[in-house]
Design an enzyme around this catalytic site. Structure first.
Site, PDB file in Angstrom:
ATOM      1  N   SER A  42       0.883  -1.080   0.016  1.00  0.00           N
ATOM      2  CA  SER A  42      -0.068   0.123  -0.027  1.00  0.00           C
ATOM      3  C   SER A  42       1.037   1.126   0.025  1.00  0.00           C
ATOM      4  O   SER A  42       0.975   2.024   0.843  1.00  0.00           O
ATOM      5  CB  SER A  42      -0.748  -0.027   1.300  1.00  0.00           C
ATOM      6  N   HIS A 159      -3.094  -6.397   2.218  1.00  0.00           N
ATOM      7  CA  HIS A 159      -1.882  -7.315   3.038  1.00  0.00           C
ATOM      8  C   HIS A 159      -2.376  -8.706   3.204  1.00  0.00           C
ATOM      9  O   HIS A 159      -1.810  -9.592   3.712  1.00  0.00           O
ATOM     10  CB  HIS A 159      -1.635  -6.860   4.199  1.00  0.00           C
ATOM     11  N   GLU A 168      -4.869  -2.828   8.931  1.00  0.00           N
ATOM     12  CA  GLU A 168      -4.126  -3.463  10.297  1.00  0.00           C
ATOM     13  C   GLU A 168      -4.738  -3.182  11.612  1.00  0.00           C
ATOM     14  O   GLU A 168      -5.335  -2.081  11.837  1.00  0.00           O
ATOM     15  CB  GLU A 168      -2.880  -2.621  10.181  1.00  0.00           C
ATOM     16  N   GLU A 209       1.949  -9.404   7.034  1.00  0.00           N
ATOM     17  CA  GLU A 209       2.737  -9.205   8.153  1.00  0.00           C
ATOM     18  C   GLU A 209       2.480  -9.972   9.352  1.00  0.00           C
ATOM     19  O   GLU A 209       2.775  -9.467  10.325  1.00  0.00           O
ATOM     20  CB  GLU A 209       2.144  -7.745   8.503  1.00  0.00           C
ATOM     21  N   ASP A 246      -3.946   0.692  11.453  1.00  0.00           N
ATOM     22  CA  ASP A 246      -3.611   1.319  10.437  1.00  0.00           C
ATOM     23  C   ASP A 246      -4.697   1.241   9.267  1.00  0.00           C
ATOM     24  O   ASP A 246      -4.955   0.064   8.794  1.00  0.00           O
ATOM     25  CB  ASP A 246      -2.148   0.892   9.867  1.00  0.00           C
ATOM     26  N   GLU A 291      -3.488   5.260  12.295  1.00  0.00           N
ATOM     27  CA  GLU A 291      -2.460   5.627  11.320  1.00  0.00           C
ATOM     28  C   GLU A 291      -3.237   5.701   9.996  1.00  0.00           C
ATOM     29  O   GLU A 291      -4.300   4.894   9.778  1.00  0.00           O
ATOM     30  CB  GLU A 291      -1.501   4.526  11.314  1.00  0.00           C
ATOM     31  N   ASP A 318       1.504   8.071   7.829  1.00  0.00           N
ATOM     32  CA  ASP A 318       2.265   7.295   6.955  1.00  0.00           C
ATOM     33  C   ASP A 318       2.179   7.578   5.509  1.00  0.00           C
ATOM     34  O   ASP A 318       3.249   8.556   5.162  1.00  0.00           O
ATOM     35  CB  ASP A 318       1.748   5.905   7.087  1.00  0.00           C
ATOM     36  N   LYS A 343       9.732   5.080   7.458  1.00  0.00           N
ATOM     37  CA  LYS A 343      10.074   4.193   6.802  1.00  0.00           C
ATOM     38  C   LYS A 343      11.244   4.535   5.864  1.00  0.00           C
ATOM     39  O   LYS A 343      10.873   5.262   5.043  1.00  0.00           O
ATOM     40  CB  LYS A 343       8.842   3.591   5.933  1.00  0.00           C
ATOM     41  N   HIS A 371       8.483  -1.331   9.529  1.00  0.00           N
ATOM     42  CA  HIS A 371       8.620  -2.206   8.734  1.00  0.00           C
ATOM     43  C   HIS A 371       7.950  -1.921   7.394  1.00  0.00           C
ATOM     44  O   HIS A 371       7.090  -1.075   7.374  1.00  0.00           O
ATOM     45  CB  HIS A 371       8.522  -3.639   9.204  1.00  0.00           C
ATOM     46  N   LYS A 394       7.014  -0.673  14.677  1.00  0.00           N
ATOM     47  CA  LYS A 394       5.684  -1.501  14.160  1.00  0.00           C
ATOM     48  C   LYS A 394       6.205  -2.688  13.135  1.00  0.00           C
ATOM     49  O   LYS A 394       6.872  -2.155  12.193  1.00  0.00           O
ATOM     50  CB  LYS A 394       4.917  -0.540  13.353  1.00  0.00           C
TER      51      LYS A 394
HETATM   52  P1  PGA Z   1       3.032  -1.323   2.844  1.00  0.00           P
HETATM   53  O1  PGA Z   1       2.221  -1.425   4.659  1.00  0.00           O
HETATM   54  O2  PGA Z   1       4.602  -1.608   3.615  1.00  0.00           O
HETATM   55  O3  PGA Z   1       2.566  -2.266   2.197  1.00  0.00           O
HETATM   56  O4  PGA Z   1       2.881   0.234   2.729  1.00  0.00           O
HETATM   57  C1  PGA Z   1       2.608  -0.780   5.853  1.00  0.00           C
HETATM   58  C2  PGA Z   1       1.709   0.429   6.220  1.00  0.00           C
HETATM   59  O5  PGA Z   1       1.051   0.778   5.496  1.00  0.00           O
HETATM   60  O6  PGA Z   1       2.278   0.815   7.406  1.00  0.00           O
HETATM   61 ZN    ZN Z   2       0.741   2.414   6.938  1.00  0.00          ZN
END
Ligand code: PGA
Ligand code: ZN
Length: 418
Positions: A42, A159, A168, A209, A246, A291, A318, A343, A371, A394
């Site tokens: 995503s 996911h 999430e 995940e 999330d 999130e 994010d 990230k 991650h 996370k």
């Molecule tokens: P992604 O998901 O690594 O697929 O972007 C993680 C997140 O959105 O926090």
């Molecule tokens: Zn996210």
């Protein structure tokens, strides 16, 4: 002076079986270090560019041979004989070498693999653990505090093959215990949730995940089962363990209708209605963090959400901020959120990641180092999170090797530091 002798990247596979970049740096003194980079599903619209071959004959176009070539032919040449201990200079050179706004020429995946491998090699020649090296290189204060794990025990959205729209649902063991106990509590609850799902006849296979990913009847069923699991494991929700989500709202947003589409609950909600839903949830469930509760460019929505809910819950950007200082500056100025997800591969070098952390910390934003859904066993983010004194980390459920690599690294650091 610790000059670089050789830089060599190869194409490896991530936890989804898709190609990614691994880079090995060898120094003239014989010391070597490796780093590999993760990949999102995503992915935020404003992230740095992940370079893929687009050659449909290989890995459905997802190959990274061009990125690998860019490391081996372009970056290796430029950085040969460079002192590996000068991390900020190395990152600056990499940024200049690419010379695009979003690292689209050389690829953020290629650049980050080199940046992180240099940091590891730099730590090795100094005989330091990585977190200590990062702390000293970027002048972070020494802290004993460990980041609190946010464990994604219910996987949805992009996911997992489930009907859950929310990406999430996480548990956050905040209880006044050390990191080893927090991780233990998370794992205990994860197993109890598995039991509960089995009792109810649900599937207990896991998503990208590591969290469970069954089809359910209503979104809140997932929340209720998690609450039951926390209690049955012997903990008190809202005191020992909190919830986090999330939403991954950018993917649920219909730009034309300006509505968020939740197929499972058969509902389409405006920003205002979605904020209202979160507000209702906050009264019923012990959420500590939401999130990407709204679309990455729904700035007025974020502003309103932060105004209405910002004093009750962490609102984490994010896709909104993509670890990018410019997006974060806007967020600070316009009061869009109160926390940021970090990230490294959203921006492409270690130094830019740290710049973003510094700016966020200066402005009292909570830091959540994260991650990606596609991961390798590389555990760099654990050292990063500890070094910068992040509030949270996370790294998925306590399940699947590439997720556990991060939690296990925290346990190692704890053993060294306690
Ligand atoms: P992604 O998901 O690594 O697929 O972007 C993680 C997140 O959105 O926090
Ligand atoms: Zn996210």
């Amino acid at each position: 002076m610790n000059p670089i002798k050789n830089i060599k990247a190869i194409e490896i596979l991530d936890s989804r079986g898709n190609p990614t970049v691994q880079t090995k740096i060898t120094l003239k003194n014989g010391v070597s270090a490796k780093a590999s980079v993760p990949s999102g599903a995503s992915t935020g619209e404003h992230e740095a560019h992940e370079l893929r071959d687009q050659d449909q004959e290989r890995y459905n176009g997802l190959g990274v041979l061009k990125a690998v070539d860019n490391v081996n032919k372009i970056m290796a040449k430029k950085l040969k004989n460079q002192d590996v201990s000068k991390q900020k200079e190395i990152d600056k050179r990499l940024i200049e070498l690419d010379n695009t706004k979003n690292k689209s020429k050389l690829g953020a995946n290629a650049i980050l693999s080199v940046s992180l491998a240099c940091a590891r090699a730099g730590a090795k020649v100094k005989g330091q653990p990585l977190y200590k090296y990062i702390r000293e290189t970027y002048n972070f204060k020494k802290k004993k505090r460990f980041p609190i794990p946010m464990m994604n025990i219910f996987n949805g959205g992009k996911h997992a093959d489930t009907n859950l729209d929310f990406q999430e649902f996480m548990i956050v063991p905040v209880l006044e215990k050390n990191i080893d106990d927090k991780i233990r509590v998370g794992a205990e609850i994860f197993h109890v949730l598995g039991q509960i799902l089995r009792e109810k006849g649900y599937d207990t296979d896991v998503g990208n995940e590591g969290g469970y990913a069954p089809d359910i009847d209503h979104t809140i069923d997932a929340l209720d089962m998690i609450m039951t699991a926390i209690k049955r494991a012997g903990y008190e929700p809202g005191r020992d363990v909190f919830l986090a989500t999330d939403v991954g709202a950018s993917i649920l947003y219909d730009q034309k209708k300006k509505e968020y589409i939740f197929k499972l609950d058969n509902s389409s909600l405006s920003s205002d209605q979605l904020i209202e839903l979160y507000s209702t949830w906050l009264k019923k469930y012990p959420f500590i963090s939401i999130e990407d509760g709204l679309d990455e460019d729904d700035f007025s929505g974020w502003q309103k959400m932060n105004h209405e809910l910002g004093d009750k819950v962490m609102l984490v950007g994010d896709d909104l901020f993509v670890t990018n200082i410019k997006r974060l500056e806007k967020g600070i100025k316009e009061k869009l959120a109160n926390a940021i997800l970090i990230k490294p591969n959203q921006i492409g070098t270690l130094s830019e990641t740290i710049d973003c952390i510094n700016l966020a910390q200066k402005n009292k934003f909570k830091i959540n180092v994260s991650h990606r859904s596609g991961e390798t066993n590389d555990d760099f983010i654990s050292d990063l999170a500890f070094a910068c004194g992040a509030d949270f980390i996370k790294a998925g459920a306590p399940s699947r090797g590439e997720r556990l690599a991060k939690y296990n690294r925290l346990l190692e650091i704890y053993e060294q530091e306690k």
